[in-house]
Design an enzyme around this catalytic site. Structure first.
Site, PDB file in Angstrom:
ATOM      1  N   ASP A 182       3.347  -3.291 -41.803  1.00 11.66           N
ATOM      2  CA  ASP A 182       3.853  -1.958 -41.489  1.00 11.66           C
ATOM      3  C   ASP A 182       5.086  -2.132 -40.601  1.00 11.66           C
ATOM      4  OD1 ASP A 182       3.865   0.908 -41.302  1.00 11.66           O
ATOM      5  OD2 ASP A 182       3.076   0.695 -39.264  1.00 11.66           O
ATOM      6  N   GLU A 266       5.891  -1.357 -47.420  1.00  9.51           N
ATOM      7  CA  GLU A 266       6.334  -0.056 -47.917  1.00  9.51           C
ATOM      8  C   GLU A 266       7.760  -0.120 -48.435  1.00  9.51           C
ATOM      9  OE1 GLU A 266       4.388   3.612 -45.624  1.00  9.51           O
ATOM     10  OE2 GLU A 266       5.238   2.143 -44.254  1.00  9.51           O
ATOM     11  N   CYS A 319      -8.066   6.590 -43.362  1.00 10.20           N
ATOM     12  CA  CYS A 319      -8.975   5.651 -42.696  1.00 10.20           C
ATOM     13  C   CYS A 319      -9.215   4.485 -43.654  1.00 10.20           C
ATOM     14  CB  CYS A 319     -10.292   6.341 -42.358  1.00 10.20           C
ATOM     15  SG  CYS A 319     -11.586   5.213 -41.771  1.00 10.20           S
ATOM     16  N   CYS A 322     -13.354   4.388 -44.733  1.00  9.18           N
ATOM     17  CA  CYS A 322     -13.994   5.358 -45.615  1.00  9.18           C
ATOM     18  C   CYS A 322     -13.011   6.150 -46.470  1.00  9.18           C
ATOM     19  CB  CYS A 322     -14.852   6.325 -44.798  1.00  9.18           C
ATOM     20  SG  CYS A 322     -13.908   7.413 -43.695  1.00  9.18           S
ATOM     21  N   CYS A 339     -11.816   8.223 -36.546  1.00 11.49           N
ATOM     22  CA  CYS A 339     -12.114   8.881 -37.820  1.00 11.49           C
ATOM     23  C   CYS A 339     -13.320   9.820 -37.641  1.00 11.49           C
ATOM     24  CB  CYS A 339     -12.417   7.836 -38.896  1.00 11.49           C
ATOM     25  SG  CYS A 339     -12.889   8.554 -40.494  1.00 11.49           S
ATOM     26  N   CYS A 342     -16.374   8.621 -40.309  1.00 11.66           N
ATOM     27  CA  CYS A 342     -17.208   7.425 -40.118  1.00 11.66           C
ATOM     28  C   CYS A 342     -17.231   6.935 -38.672  1.00 11.66           C
ATOM     29  CB  CYS A 342     -16.747   6.295 -41.037  1.00 11.66           C
ATOM     30  SG  CYS A 342     -15.081   5.685 -40.672  1.00 11.66           S
ATOM     31  N   ASP A 349      -0.797   1.729 -36.237  1.00 10.05           N
ATOM     32  CA  ASP A 349       0.007   0.791 -37.029  1.00 10.05           C
ATOM     33  C   ASP A 349      -0.845  -0.267 -37.728  1.00 10.05           C
ATOM     34  OD1 ASP A 349       2.376   2.081 -36.229  1.00 10.05           O
ATOM     35  OD2 ASP A 349       2.400   0.978 -34.344  1.00 10.05           O
TER      36      ASP A 349
END
Length: 365
Positions: A182, A266, A319, A322, A339, A342, A349
């Site tokens: 990232d 990305e 997440c 999950c 989250c 979960c 990051d």
């Protein structure tokens, strides 16, 4: 495979004069035939090809005798570059070719290999018209030479880039490791292995020095010797920043390609980010485009794989455990979150890099 080898040149005074003449002649040829092509189209809608311009160049040399001094291949390649610029405008939507100015203080020309006219001789490089030009470098080019690009930087340094083909590169050993990356501004990169790579911010660290040198330049009379000396100092500062950045990117990209077989990142819209005036300087300084380009060609060289994830993939919102989508993380100030589905605690990051890795591996399958 093709590969370029760049060398610092140390020409003598006679060679410097001939280089200046060659830079000037190639700039004149480019501007002359760009104007001629524009005029021809405006007059009767005709388009001059590269072949038409090269054929006309012979008669132009009779009119301007000084065009016979530089290397003929340099002039012909200039016309080919002009033709490529036209094709890029019509096919790829790139900008229309612009007239070249000598005020940029950045010059170059390309000459082709014909009948052994370009040779690497260890401590020197033989170039057409120039003869042997001294170099100081330990690298030895491999393969067969295709062409040579001679350039001069705004600081006054000369370089020669030898483009060679049939170059063999031994691939790196397979490690069996994969990684998601990232890219960021605060930190240059965060990997799915929880490695945080610091952003060196070379431009930001040199801004005070650069501003002082530019103030000194602004006080000088433009075109004077003192103005030229101050201009060179500013150019050297910019060059140092660029060299520091390039060195950092080369070392990091080589290390990542060595350590990982598959690298996922990305596909960032850098040109769009540069339109944001609050981020433009930081985005330019971090140089994501140059980094991804280095990763791509080094992966191709050494038998590794680069996978680019769609720029609209919500890597920061999902997440990685999950798959729950948290839209609140669109706010960049949210650096960590839990989250609600979960209960997993996420670093923004690191979570994004893991999602990038998972999406990249999914694309392979």
């Amino acid at each position: 495979m093709e590969k370029a080898y760049k060398f610092r040149l140390y020409p003598n005074k006679e060679q410097q004069i001939l280089l200046a003449k060659t830079f000037g002649c190639t700039r004149f040829i480019y501007n002359y035939y760009l104007d001629k092509r524009i005029t021809a189209y405006k007059t009767d809608k005709t388009t001059l090809s590269a072949y038409d311009c090269i054929r006309d160049l012979t008669s132009l040399k009779k009119e301007y005798e000084w065009l016979k001094e530089p290397d003929k291949c340099a002039l012909q390649n200039t016309l080919k570059d002009l033709d490529s610029a036209y094709k890029g405008f019509f096919k790829s939507g790139k900008g229309f070719p612009k007239f070249k100015s000598k005020k940029t203080h950045r010059y170059s020309y390309r000459t082709s290999y014909i009948n052994n006219n370009i040779q690497f001789l260890g401590n020197s490089i033989k170039l057409p018209k120039l003869g042997k030009v001294k170099i100081r470098d330990k690298q030895i080019p491999q393969g067969r030479i295709l062409n040579a690009t001679i350039s001069q930087t705004p600081s006054g340094k000369y370089y020669c880039s030898l483009c060679c083909t049939d170059v063999t590169v031994e691939p790196f050993e397979k490690t069996g490791s994969v990684v998601g990356i990232d890219l960021g501004i605060k930190e240059f990169a965060i990997t799915s292995d929880n490695e945080h790579i610091e952003n060196p911010k070379y431009l930001a660290k040199s801004l005070k020095k650069l501003a002082r040198l530019q103030r000194q330049l602004s006080r000088k009379t433009r075109g004077s010797n003192r103005w030229n000396k101050a201009r060179i100092e500013v150019a050297k500062c910019h060059e140092q920043i660029a060299n520091q950045r390039t060195d950092f990117l080369h070392k990091l990209s080589t290390r990542l390609v060595k350590e990982y077989d598959i690298i996922c990142l990305e596909d960032l819209n850098v040109s769009g980010m540069l339109k944001n005036h609050k981020l433009a300087r930081s985005v330019s300084d971090v140089s994501w485009s140059q980094f991804t380009t280095m990763l791509q060609y080094k992966a191709d060289w050494y038998g590794k794989e680069i996978i680019k994830i769609d720029r609209f993939f919500a890597s920061s919102q999902l997440c990685n455990v999950c798959g729950y989508k948290n839209t609140e993380t669109k706010d960049l100030s949210v650096r960590s979150w839990v989250c609600p589905n979960c209960g997993t605690s996420h670093d923004r990051d690191v979570n994004a890099s893991i999602n990038i890795l998972n999406e990249g591996l999914r694309q392979i399958v």
